[in-house]
Design an enzyme around this catalytic site. Structure first.
Site, PDB file in Angstrom:
ATOM      1  CB  CYS A 126      -5.797  -0.803   5.781  1.00 58.39           C
ATOM      2  SG  CYS A 126      -4.179  -1.566   5.610  1.00 58.39           S
ATOM      3  CG  HIS A 183      -2.003  -1.038   1.131  1.00 55.18           C
ATOM      4  ND1 HIS A 183      -3.025  -1.131   2.053  1.00 55.18           N
ATOM      5  CD2 HIS A 183      -2.227  -2.035   0.238  1.00 55.18           C
ATOM      6  CE1 HIS A 183      -3.836  -2.125   1.731  1.00 55.18           C
ATOM      7  NE2 HIS A 183      -3.362  -2.694   0.640  1.00 55.18           N
ATOM      8  CB  CYS A 224      -1.041   0.613   6.189  1.00 52.61           C
ATOM      9  SG  CYS A 224      -0.940  -0.185   4.578  1.00 52.61           S
ATOM     10  CD  GLU A 229      -1.027   4.073   3.889  1.00 55.77           C
ATOM     11  OE1 GLU A 229      -2.158   4.518   4.139  1.00 55.77           O
ATOM     12  OE2 GLU A 229      -0.830   3.059   3.172  1.00 55.77           O
TER      13      GLU A 229
END
Length: 224
Positions: A86, A58, A95, A60
């Protein structure tokens, strides 16, 4: 730094994250196309990243890895993410937990994730780990950027907004909020049977107690 100057700085970095998110559009499957940048306390860019394909990093985590490749530590840094990180382990680890474990001091978030499994839970994880969280920076711009994803994947919030609007204003107002054309919004509303006669009963069936369930509340409540 004065509050107005800080808001301007947050907005500038968030808009860079919005630009980064556009690099992911169309390649994320059912995931949102998110952008992220990480900045140190001197205002220097440490890393940037965007959501990759399903099962891949993702935004991040991608930004954290980019900073590492560049030889930068992100301990004590500020992370700007267009969408709330998330909170659960799906195809990838959560994350929010990864951010906290990497030593980020502050997370600036554009928009809360409308996914009922998240919906504030990512920010709660960060706060519980001692990370300062600021939300709602450039929120309208982020919502327009992610409008197609939200309408397709998480229609509950758009339907709640539709229910609150007079029927004659729904199409134009919602098209503006979600960054789509009127034709797309008309199809969305027709698909979900939104009309003066059916909107209340239909939306209430989708949204018990007329609101989305909160994943943050679920974290705070004991599991059965």
């Amino acid at each position: 730094m004065q509050p107005d100057a800080m808001r301007h700085e947050h907005g500038a970095w968030m808009r860079l994250a919005i630009e980064e998110a556009e690099l992911a559009r169309g390649s994320t499957g059912d995931n949102p196309w998110v952008g992220c940048v990480i900045v140190n306390d001197r205002g220097e860019l440490l890393g940037r990243g965007h959501t990759l394909g399903p099962g891949e990093d993702h935004a991040e985590v991608g930004a954290a890895r980019d900073a590492q490749v560049r030889g930068h530590s992100i301990v004590g840094a500020t992370l700007y993410s267009t969408l709330e990180p998330c909170s659960f382990h799906g195809r990838t680890p959560a994350c929010s937990k990864s951010i906290a474990e990497r030593g980020i001091a502050r997370a600036v978030i554009g928009m809360r994730d409308p996914n009922p499994r998240v919906n504030g839970a990512g920010m709660l994880i960060l706060r519980n780990a001692g990370v300062e969280v600021i939300e709602g920076v450039c929120e309208a711009e982020v919502r327009q950027q992610l409008g197609l994803w939200e309408l397709e994947q998480h229609p509950g919030e758009p339907l709640r907004r539709a229910q609150a609007l007079p029927e004659q204003q729904r199409v134009a107002r919602l098209a503006e909020v979600y960054g789509v054309d009127r034709g797309h919004m008309e199809m969305f509303l027709a698909k979900h049977l939104i009309s003066d006669e059916g909107s209340r009963s239909h939306t209430q069936r989708m949204l018990p107690n007329n609101r989305l369930p909160s994943a943050a509340e679920a974290i705070l409540s004991p599991r059965s």
